[in-house]
Design a protein around this motif. Structure first.
Motif, PDB file in Angstrom:
ATOM      1  N   LYS A   1       0.831  -1.215   0.000  1.00  0.00           N
ATOM      2  CA  LYS A   1       0.000   0.000   0.000  1.00  0.00           C
ATOM      3  C   LYS A   1       0.863   1.261   0.000  1.00  0.00           C
ATOM      4  O   LYS A   1       0.618   2.200  -0.752  1.00  0.00           O
ATOM      5  N   PHE A   2       1.869   1.286   0.869  1.00  0.00           N
ATOM      6  CA  PHE A   2       2.767   2.429   0.982  1.00  0.00           C
ATOM      7  C   PHE A   2       3.490   2.682  -0.340  1.00  0.00           C
ATOM      8  O   PHE A   2       3.561   3.820  -0.821  1.00  0.00           O
ATOM      9  N   LEU A   3       4.035   1.638  -0.935  1.00  0.00           N
ATOM     10  CA  LEU A   3       4.780   1.801  -2.179  1.00  0.00           C
ATOM     11  C   LEU A   3       3.868   2.212  -3.338  1.00  0.00           C
ATOM     12  O   LEU A   3       4.268   3.012  -4.188  1.00  0.00           O
ATOM     13  N   GLN A   4       2.654   1.699  -3.362  1.00  0.00           N
ATOM     14  CA  GLN A   4       1.713   2.101  -4.406  1.00  0.00           C
ATOM     15  C   GLN A   4       1.382   3.587  -4.302  1.00  0.00           C
ATOM     16  O   GLN A   4       1.243   4.265  -5.318  1.00  0.00           O
ATOM     17  N   ARG A   5       1.286   4.110  -3.079  1.00  0.00           N
ATOM     18  CA  ARG A   5       1.060   5.553  -2.902  1.00  0.00           C
ATOM     19  C   ARG A   5       2.228   6.369  -3.437  1.00  0.00           C
ATOM     20  O   ARG A   5       2.079   7.541  -3.735  1.00  0.00           O
ATOM     21  N   HIS A   6       3.405   5.742  -3.541  1.00  0.00           N
ATOM     22  CA  HIS A   6       4.594   6.419  -4.062  1.00  0.00           C
ATOM     23  C   HIS A   6       4.889   6.018  -5.505  1.00  0.00           C
ATOM     24  O   HIS A   6       6.021   6.164  -5.979  1.00  0.00           O
ATOM     25  N   GLY A   7       3.896   5.496  -6.195  1.00  0.00           N
ATOM     26  CA  GLY A   7       4.025   5.204  -7.624  1.00  0.00           C
ATOM     27  C   GLY A   7       4.752   3.924  -7.980  1.00  0.00           C
ATOM     28  O   GLY A   7       5.170   3.740  -9.122  1.00  0.00           O
ATOM     29  N   MET A   8       4.920   3.025  -7.022  1.00  0.00           N
ATOM     30  CA  MET A   8       5.589   1.748  -7.299  1.00  0.00           C
ATOM     31  C   MET A   8       4.585   0.612  -7.134  1.00  0.00           C
ATOM     32  O   MET A   8       3.736   0.651  -6.251  1.00  0.00           O
ATOM     33  N   ASN A   9       4.680  -0.364  -8.012  1.00  0.00           N
ATOM     34  CA  ASN A   9       3.802  -1.525  -7.940  1.00  0.00           C
ATOM     35  C   ASN A   9       4.667  -2.773  -7.732  1.00  0.00           C
ATOM     36  O   ASN A   9       5.086  -3.417  -8.684  1.00  0.00           O
ATOM     37  N   PRO A  10       4.947  -3.098  -6.465  1.00  0.00           N
ATOM     38  CA  PRO A  10       5.903  -4.178  -6.178  1.00  0.00           C
ATOM     39  C   PRO A  10       5.333  -5.577  -6.398  1.00  0.00           C
ATOM     40  O   PRO A  10       4.138  -5.811  -6.260  1.00  0.00           O
ATOM     41  N   LYS A  11       6.227  -6.480  -6.742  1.00  0.00           N
ATOM     42  CA  LYS A  11       5.918  -7.912  -6.721  1.00  0.00           C
ATOM     43  C   LYS A  11       6.161  -8.364  -5.281  1.00  0.00           C
ATOM     44  O   LYS A  11       6.923  -7.731  -4.557  1.00  0.00           O
ATOM     45  N   VAL A  12       5.536  -9.454  -4.878  1.00  0.00           N
ATOM     46  CA  VAL A  12       5.691  -9.949  -3.509  1.00  0.00           C
ATOM     47  C   VAL A  12       6.091 -11.422  -3.540  1.00  0.00           C
ATOM     48  O   VAL A  12       5.495 -12.219  -4.254  1.00  0.00           O
ATOM     49  N   ILE A  13       7.112 -11.739  -2.761  1.00  0.00           N
ATOM     50  CA  ILE A  13       7.584 -13.122  -2.609  1.00  0.00           C
ATOM     51  C   ILE A  13       7.655 -13.414  -1.112  1.00  0.00           C
ATOM     52  O   ILE A  13       8.068 -12.567  -0.345  1.00  0.00           O
ATOM     53  N   HIS A  14       7.243 -14.610  -0.717  1.00  0.00           N
ATOM     54  CA  HIS A  14       7.496 -15.012   0.667  1.00  0.00           C
ATOM     55  C   HIS A  14       8.115 -16.398   0.664  1.00  0.00           C
ATOM     56  O   HIS A  14       7.802 -17.242  -0.156  1.00  0.00           O
ATOM     57  N   LYS A  15       9.059 -16.565   1.573  1.00  0.00           N
ATOM     58  CA  LYS A  15       9.804 -17.814   1.697  1.00  0.00           C
ATOM     59  C   LYS A  15       9.766 -18.274   3.145  1.00  0.00           C
ATOM     60  O   LYS A  15       9.460 -17.511   4.046  1.00  0.00           O
ATOM     61  N   VAL A  16      10.121 -19.521   3.348  1.00  0.00           N
ATOM     62  CA  VAL A  16      10.218 -20.098   4.687  1.00  0.00           C
ATOM     63  C   VAL A  16      11.634 -20.645   4.838  1.00  0.00           C
ATOM     64  O   VAL A  16      12.118 -21.367   3.971  1.00  0.00           O
TER      65      VAL A  16
END
Length: 140
Positions: free
Chosen positions: A72-87
């Motif tokens: 949400k924060f990055l989208q407000r700053h014009g960035m559309n991040p990809k998300v990865i989660h690992k264990v």
């Protein structure tokens, strides 16, 4: 520039994000941003007791709690991040993801423990620096 942001939801993550969004002179040009969060594995007995499906759901839920506000924060700053989660072990997983994804830079917040603190508790940042072939920017 292809940037991997290692996030854990701490105040150090917030400082790193503030640095990223306020230093356009450093990060000029097109930014391709990917968020990575790493969950510690459940103890093997607990994982066996609850089953793979429930354990995987737990990991996904915990990752979402950490990454959703950052997205949400990055989208407000014009960035559309990809998300990865690992264990796994955070330091090693961050370093492996950075190299596998051919990132130009890894950014992460650092808690800034003393040398004694690192000796006793270890440090994710220290592990990333030791294992990563990609440049790492620590924000404290």
């Amino acid at each position: 520039m292809k940037i991997l942001l290692a996030v854990d939801g701490s105040t150090y993550t917030k400082k790193m994000l503030a640095y990223l969004t306020t230093h356009d002179e450093v990060f000029s040009g097109a930014k391709e941003v990917t968020l990575l969060t790493v969950q510690s594995p459940l103890p093997s007995r607990a994982r066996a007791a609850v089953g793979k499906e429930i354990a995987d759901g737990y990991y996904a839920d915990e990752a979402e709690k950490i990454t959703a506000p950052v997205v949400k924060f990055l989208q407000r700053h014009g960035m559309n991040p990809k998300v990865i989660h690992k264990v796994g072990s955070a330091g090693e997983m961050i370093a492996k993801a950075a190299e596998a994804g051919k990132f130009d830079l890894v950014m992460m917040g650092s808690h800034g423990h003393s040398a004694l603190g690192n000796l006793v508790m270890g440090s994710v940042a220290t592990r990333v620096l030791a294992h990563c072939q990609v440049p790492v920017l620590l924000v404290r």
